[in-house]
Motif scaffolding. Structure first.
Motif, PDB file in Angstrom:
ATOM      1  N   GLU A  96      48.975 -29.977   7.491  1.00 23.61           N
ATOM      2  CA  GLU A  96      49.662 -30.825   8.300  1.00 23.61           C
ATOM      3  C   GLU A  96      48.936 -31.319   9.419  1.00 23.61           C
ATOM      4  OE1 GLU A  96      51.931 -26.804   9.547  1.00 23.61           O
ATOM      5  OE2 GLU A  96      49.998 -27.754   8.251  1.00 23.61           O
ATOM      6  N   TRP A  97      47.990 -30.726   9.950  1.00 22.17           N
ATOM      7  CA  TRP A  97      47.069 -30.614  11.316  1.00 22.17           C
ATOM      8  C   TRP A  97      45.880 -31.640  10.917  1.00 22.17           C
ATOM      9  CZ3 TRP A  97      43.840 -26.120  13.345  1.00 22.17           C
ATOM     10  CH2 TRP A  97      42.841 -26.721  14.710  1.00 22.17           C
ATOM     11  N   PHE A  98      46.209 -33.163  11.342  1.00 19.67           N
ATOM     12  CA  PHE A  98      45.209 -34.028  10.977  1.00 19.67           C
ATOM     13  C   PHE A  98      44.115 -34.281  12.192  1.00 19.67           C
ATOM     14  CE2 PHE A  98      48.818 -34.895   8.166  1.00 19.67           C
ATOM     15  CZ  PHE A  98      48.245 -34.797   6.821  1.00 19.67           C
ATOM     16  N   VAL A  99      43.093 -34.561  11.848  1.00 24.07           N
ATOM     17  CA  VAL A  99      42.138 -34.964  12.870  1.00 24.07           C
ATOM     18  C   VAL A  99      41.367 -36.221  12.154  1.00 24.07           C
ATOM     19  CG1 VAL A  99      41.783 -32.684  13.582  1.00 24.07           C
ATOM     20  CG2 VAL A  99      40.102 -33.569  12.174  1.00 24.07           C
ATOM     21  N   GLU A 100      40.965 -37.023  13.328  1.00 24.15           N
ATOM     22  CA  GLU A 100      39.971 -38.082  12.936  1.00 24.15           C
ATOM     23  C   GLU A 100      38.665 -37.662  12.661  1.00 24.15           C
ATOM     24  OE1 GLU A 100      41.179 -40.942  12.618  1.00 24.15           O
ATOM     25  OE2 GLU A 100      43.531 -40.664  13.719  1.00 24.15           O
ATOM     26  N   VAL A 101      38.065 -38.455  11.737  1.00 21.91           N
ATOM     27  CA  VAL A 101      36.575 -38.259  11.253  1.00 21.91           C
ATOM     28  C   VAL A 101      35.530 -38.123  12.606  1.00 21.91           C
ATOM     29  CG1 VAL A 101      34.578 -38.895   9.849  1.00 21.91           C
ATOM     30  CG2 VAL A 101      36.813 -38.901   8.896  1.00 21.91           C
ATOM     31  N   GLU A 102      36.016 -39.185  13.227  1.00 22.93           N
ATOM     32  CA  GLU A 102      34.869 -39.142  14.539  1.00 22.93           C
ATOM     33  C   GLU A 102      35.127 -38.005  15.544  1.00 22.93           C
ATOM     34  OE1 GLU A 102      38.133 -42.282  15.213  1.00 22.93           O
ATOM     35  OE2 GLU A 102      36.846 -41.432  13.597  1.00 22.93           O
TER      36      GLU A 102
ATOM     37  N   GLN B 193      52.047 -35.006  19.923  1.00 20.79           N
ATOM     38  CA  GLN B 193      52.270 -33.800  19.619  1.00 20.79           C
ATOM     39  C   GLN B 193      53.152 -33.630  18.265  1.00 20.79           C
ATOM     40  OE1 GLN B 193      55.026 -31.424  22.037  1.00 20.79           O
ATOM     41  NE2 GLN B 193      54.477 -29.519  21.240  1.00 20.79           N
ATOM     42  N   LEU B 194      52.221 -32.816  17.237  1.00 16.10           N
ATOM     43  CA  LEU B 194      52.637 -32.787  16.007  1.00 16.10           C
ATOM     44  C   LEU B 194      54.018 -31.669  16.022  1.00 16.10           C
ATOM     45  CD1 LEU B 194      49.528 -32.978  14.131  1.00 16.10           C
ATOM     46  CD2 LEU B 194      50.939 -34.806  14.587  1.00 16.10           C
ATOM     47  N   ASP B 195      54.888 -32.100  15.012  1.00 15.44           N
ATOM     48  CA  ASP B 195      55.936 -30.960  14.753  1.00 15.44           C
ATOM     49  C   ASP B 195      55.630 -30.119  13.515  1.00 15.44           C
ATOM     50  OD1 ASP B 195      58.095 -29.528  14.399  1.00 15.44           O
ATOM     51  OD2 ASP B 195      59.560 -31.279  14.012  1.00 15.44           O
ATOM     52  N   PHE B 196      55.184 -28.933  13.761  1.00 14.92           N
ATOM     53  CA  PHE B 196      54.856 -28.081  12.782  1.00 14.92           C
ATOM     54  C   PHE B 196      56.156 -27.456  12.279  1.00 14.92           C
ATOM     55  CE2 PHE B 196      50.871 -28.420  15.281  1.00 14.92           C
ATOM     56  CZ  PHE B 196      49.860 -28.475  14.131  1.00 14.92           C
TER      57      PHE B 196
END
Length: 381
Positions: A295-301, A320-323
């Motif tokens: 559920e923790w996403f990051v951009e490729v760059e 802020q992501l809601d984990f």
């Protein structure tokens, strides 16, 4: 950090100041008293606002309650290497847990800490020992005695040495940038973030000086950091995990610390190293993130460093992501079909994208080559 720890420390300093005032004029004493009262009021207000997710008291019967710091704003689960280590470990052994972001330290003054069946365990090493004893999980069961010894030695290097250099980069050299990551809201949020970050920065400086590493120059601190990171890169080599093809507790430890360099320190020397020359460490971090934090996403760059601090940080998520208060991952089986955790089955989520979340494959596989291409888009692989 629990601000009352800082306040107690400030109170001791305040007592020393008053003792040396001696015959100084009364207005100076009044000034110090007023300053102490204002600090106490600010500490109390900050403590109340930091309890972002203050829930009703939780019953720890047959449930693991994980006390840790609040989530930062950029999507990284924690700015604390030890909090991220323990939460990742719980996911690695597939144990359900409940997060409690109350900012309350353990009776030993530690964070994180856990409660289980009304028992408490504090300090990441003792938490792991506690869970192994109570629940029978053991990520190190397949290690030889020599591998266990190496694992412990590397763990101590990371937690007792590398940790301070990363903390220096976060809370001293890049304090203003780290301050922006603190999750606070309300009319006084900017003031409170400034206060908390500078209190943390002062504490880090003081503790680094007591440790000894804080007595060196900035260049020397970063030189020590680079030696540790190069040691980790050499130890990892082209393996999937630090002790080989199987996961161990060491992987959770290293991930908790290197994730700070990967995703919280844009443009700094640690990020330049891990996303540049020491690319195998970045691949390890991304492998761990994809497997245990779907559920923790990051951009490729955001996975590589191109020499431009502005562009390297531009892809970071701002929300802020809601984990969730309750977290559990459906971890995937190892390639040989064996399970890492005793007494706990691993199941694949029917909705999971196998190519995205299961990067636990042999070095040189299509998945690993694809990952390397994402991390080094301008290089041939």
């Amino acid at each position: 950090m629990n601000v009352f720890v800082h306040f107690r420390s400030c109170s001791r300093d305040y007592g020393g100041i008053m003792s040396v005032l001696g015959s100084d004029s009364w207005w100076k004493k009044t000034l110090y008293i007023t300053g102490g009262a204002l600090l106490a009021a600010a500490a109390y207000l900050l403590h109340e606002l930091l309890a972002i997710r203050k829930e009703q008291e939780l019953d720890s019967k047959d449930a693991i309650i994980l006390h840790q710091f609040s989530r930062p704003k950029n999507g990284v689960p924690s700015l604390s290497p030890f909090c991220l280590k323990i939460e990742t470990y719980l996911r690695m052994v597939d144990l359900p847990y409940q997060n409690y972001f109350d900012g309350k330290l353990s009776p030993q003054g530690k964070m994180p800490w856990i409660e289980y069946n009304h028992e408490q365990a504090s300090g990441s090493e003792f938490i792991v020992d506690f869970l192994e004893e109570k629940l029978g999980v053991n990520l190190n069961k397949n290690l030889t005695p020599q591998e266990r010894a190496v694992s412990r030695a590397v763990t101590k290097m990371v937690e007792e040495h590398l940790y301070w250099t990363i903390a220096y980069c976060q809370w001293v050299d890049n304090l203003e940038e780290t301050q922006k990551l603190l999750a606070m809201s309300g009319p006084l949020s900017d003031t409170l973030k400034w206060l908390l970050s500078h209190l943390n920065g002062s504490m880090v400086r003081r503790e680094m000086y007591g440790h000894g590493i804080g007595r060196f120059s900035k260049e020397e601190v970063y030189a020590l950091m680079e030696k540790d990171m190069r040691t980790l890169a050499t130890l990892l080599g082209d393996k999937k995990y630090f002790m080989g093809s199987k996961m161990s507790t060491l992987d959770a430890t290293v991930f908790g610390h290197l994730a700070q360099a990967m995703w919280t320190l844009p443009g700094t020397r640690p990020e330049q190293l891990i996303k540049g020359e020491l690319i195998n460490l970045a691949m390890f971090c991304e492998r761990m993130r994809r497997r245990f934090w779907p559920e923790w996403f990051v951009e490729v760059e955001d996975l590589y460093y191109d020499g431009d601090s502005e562009s390297s940080s531009g892809g970071s998520p701002t929300g802020q992501l809601d984990f969730g208060l309750f977290s559990r991952t459906d971890t995937l089986d190892d390639s040989d079909g064996s399970s890492q955790s005793a007494g706990h089955s691993h199941t694949n989520s029917p909705d999971s994208d196998h190519s995205l979340f299961d990067s636990d494959v042999g070095t040189g596989s299509d998945n690993d080559i694809q990952l390397k291409e994402e991390l080094m888009p301008d290089l041939e692989v």
